[in-house]
Design a protein around this motif. Sequence first.
Motif, PDB file in Angstrom:
ATOM      1  N   LEU A 324       0.813  -1.221   0.000  1.00  0.00           N
ATOM      2  CA  LEU A 324       0.000   0.000   0.000  1.00  0.00           C
ATOM      3  C   LEU A 324       0.844   1.268   0.000  1.00  0.00           C
ATOM      4  N   TYR A 325       2.010   1.234   0.662  1.00  0.00           N
ATOM      5  CA  TYR A 325       2.832   2.439   0.786  1.00  0.00           C
ATOM      6  C   TYR A 325       4.304   2.068   0.633  1.00  0.00           C
ATOM      7  N   ALA A 339       5.108   1.087  -3.276  1.00  0.00           N
ATOM      8  CA  ALA A 339       3.635   1.062  -3.334  1.00  0.00           C
ATOM      9  C   ALA A 339       3.152   0.407  -4.616  1.00  0.00           C
ATOM     10  N   ASP A 340       2.106  -0.399  -4.490  1.00  0.00           N
ATOM     11  CA  ASP A 340       1.387  -1.056  -5.583  1.00  0.00           C
ATOM     12  C   ASP A 340       2.077  -2.311  -6.113  1.00  0.00           C
ATOM     13  N   GLU A 341       3.269  -2.663  -5.610  1.00  0.00           N
ATOM     14  CA  GLU A 341       3.884  -3.900  -6.088  1.00  0.00           C
ATOM     15  C   GLU A 341       3.279  -5.092  -5.349  1.00  0.00           C
ATOM     16  N   LEU A 342       3.429  -6.285  -5.933  1.00  0.00           N
ATOM     17  CA  LEU A 342       2.914  -7.517  -5.350  1.00  0.00           C
ATOM     18  C   LEU A 342       4.073  -8.348  -4.825  1.00  0.00           C
ATOM     19  N   ILE A 343       3.907  -8.898  -3.611  1.00  0.00           N
ATOM     20  CA  ILE A 343       4.927  -9.755  -3.019  1.00  0.00           C
ATOM     21  C   ILE A 343       4.251 -10.981  -2.422  1.00  0.00           C
ATOM     22  N   THR A 344       5.054 -11.989  -2.095  1.00  0.00           N
ATOM     23  CA  THR A 344       4.566 -13.177  -1.410  1.00  0.00           C
ATOM     24  C   THR A 344       4.914 -13.045   0.067  1.00  0.00           C
ATOM     25  N   VAL A 345       3.985 -13.350   0.951  1.00  0.00           N
ATOM     26  CA  VAL A 345       4.220 -13.194   2.383  1.00  0.00           C
ATOM     27  C   VAL A 345       3.820 -14.463   3.116  1.00  0.00           C
ATOM     28  N   TYR A 346       4.452 -14.675   4.260  1.00  0.00           N
ATOM     29  CA  TYR A 346       4.104 -15.794   5.131  1.00  0.00           C
ATOM     30  C   TYR A 346       4.690 -15.504   6.504  1.00  0.00           C
ATOM     31  N   THR A 347       4.292 -16.289   7.471  1.00  0.00           N
ATOM     32  CA  THR A 347       4.801 -16.120   8.828  1.00  0.00           C
ATOM     33  C   THR A 347       5.490 -17.391   9.278  1.00  0.00           C
ATOM     34  N   LEU A 372       0.532  -3.577   4.097  1.00  0.00           N
ATOM     35  CA  LEU A 372       0.115  -4.574   3.116  1.00  0.00           C
ATOM     36  C   LEU A 372      -1.399  -4.709   3.052  1.00  0.00           C
ATOM     37  N   GLU A 373      -1.853  -5.104   1.884  1.00  0.00           N
ATOM     38  CA  GLU A 373      -3.249  -5.531   1.680  1.00  0.00           C
ATOM     39  C   GLU A 373      -3.199  -6.973   1.180  1.00  0.00           C
ATOM     40  N   LEU A 374      -3.677  -7.915   1.994  1.00  0.00           N
ATOM     41  CA  LEU A 374      -3.647  -9.325   1.612  1.00  0.00           C
ATOM     42  C   LEU A 374      -4.659  -9.584   0.511  1.00  0.00           C
ATOM     43  N   LEU A 375      -4.233 -10.295  -0.511  1.00  0.00           N
ATOM     44  CA  LEU A 375      -5.091 -10.538  -1.668  1.00  0.00           C
ATOM     45  C   LEU A 375      -5.639 -11.940  -1.711  1.00  0.00           C
ATOM     46  N   SER A 376      -4.915 -12.904  -1.240  1.00  0.00           N
ATOM     47  CA  SER A 376      -5.388 -14.285  -1.327  1.00  0.00           C
ATOM     48  C   SER A 376      -4.807 -15.098  -0.178  1.00  0.00           C
TER      49      SER A 376
END
Length: 376
Positions: A324-325, A339-347, A372-376
Amino acid sequence: MDFNVKKLASDAGVFFTRAVQYTEEKLGQAEKTELDAHLENLIARADCTKNWTEKIFRQTEVLLQPNPSARIEEFFYEKLDKKLPTRTTNAELLGQYMQDAAKDFGPGTPYGSTLITVGEYQKRLGGAERELLQTSAINFLTPLRNFLEGDWKTISRERKLLENRRLDLDVCKARLKKAKLAEAKAALWSEEVDKAEQELRLAQTEFDRQAEVTRLLLEGISSTHVNHLRCLQEFVEAQAAYYAQCHKHMQDLQKELSRFPNAFATNASASGVSAGHSPLATATLPGASSPSHPHNASNALGSGTLKIEEVKPPATGTRKAKVLYDYDAADTSELSLLADELITVYTVPGMDPDWLIGERGNQKGKVPVTYLELLS
């Protein structure tokens, strides 16, 4: 008294002859004088104007005041020529409830202070709605009502009078026709023929005069359309001003709410930990303003014995997230974001709930959840 009785008898006779003529016309047993094409077109146009104006008027009332009981109340106040008492709008009532609730919850708490702010803006929205209702009633509904209850009633009265004059004319025509047939059989000039011809001339004059009066009134429908066009433009302007005010109020409200992102993030993180949920649930909602920089990530992986390059993504549980930022990494263990790029996230187990592991291609590092804004 004698005069009144005679007049009553005369009126009853006229009504009866008109009824007979009308019935015979419907049964095809009598001739009917047709109106000229221009007058017929004016009548059809007037009927169309009345029908659609009535529908537009009723539906606009429903749009501005969906509550039927409130509309009935407004109708009675209008008929009694009394001023309608000021009615609280739904938005104003909601705003008052929010502010009252904030007093019980504590105006100093994050929830209470937010309720106070949102409640104030709900009242502003209600005020804008009230202004729309007042402006629309004056500039749009009132002219339409005046046409339906004023001009149209006059037109209807004159049209009814024209129809009576036409029936009288056709009665006189039928009477003259009968008198001439009787005269032909008797082979002499009858006084009945003279009388019938005189009555026909008088009826024709009355009919022509009434047709002209009706025509002039019907031609005024064009002026009505021009007036209603101007009123419609004012109604649209009132709606545009209302929605612009609402948009501005909501933008201002969002700016006010963006001053408390830390409280929101803290509350979300606390509830996620207490419930045993994954920290992925604390990602920032779409449309929120950029939060302040999160706390230092030195302890994001607990004891620090686990190195970032040794972290492996789990077999399941990875998600895509939209940044988001912009975010600048504080050290080599973090991943800078655009901002606006897509990444893969996990914990990973033991990780601070305010942080996630983010991967972009061959790059990997800790990233703050609130960015972040989670997409899926």
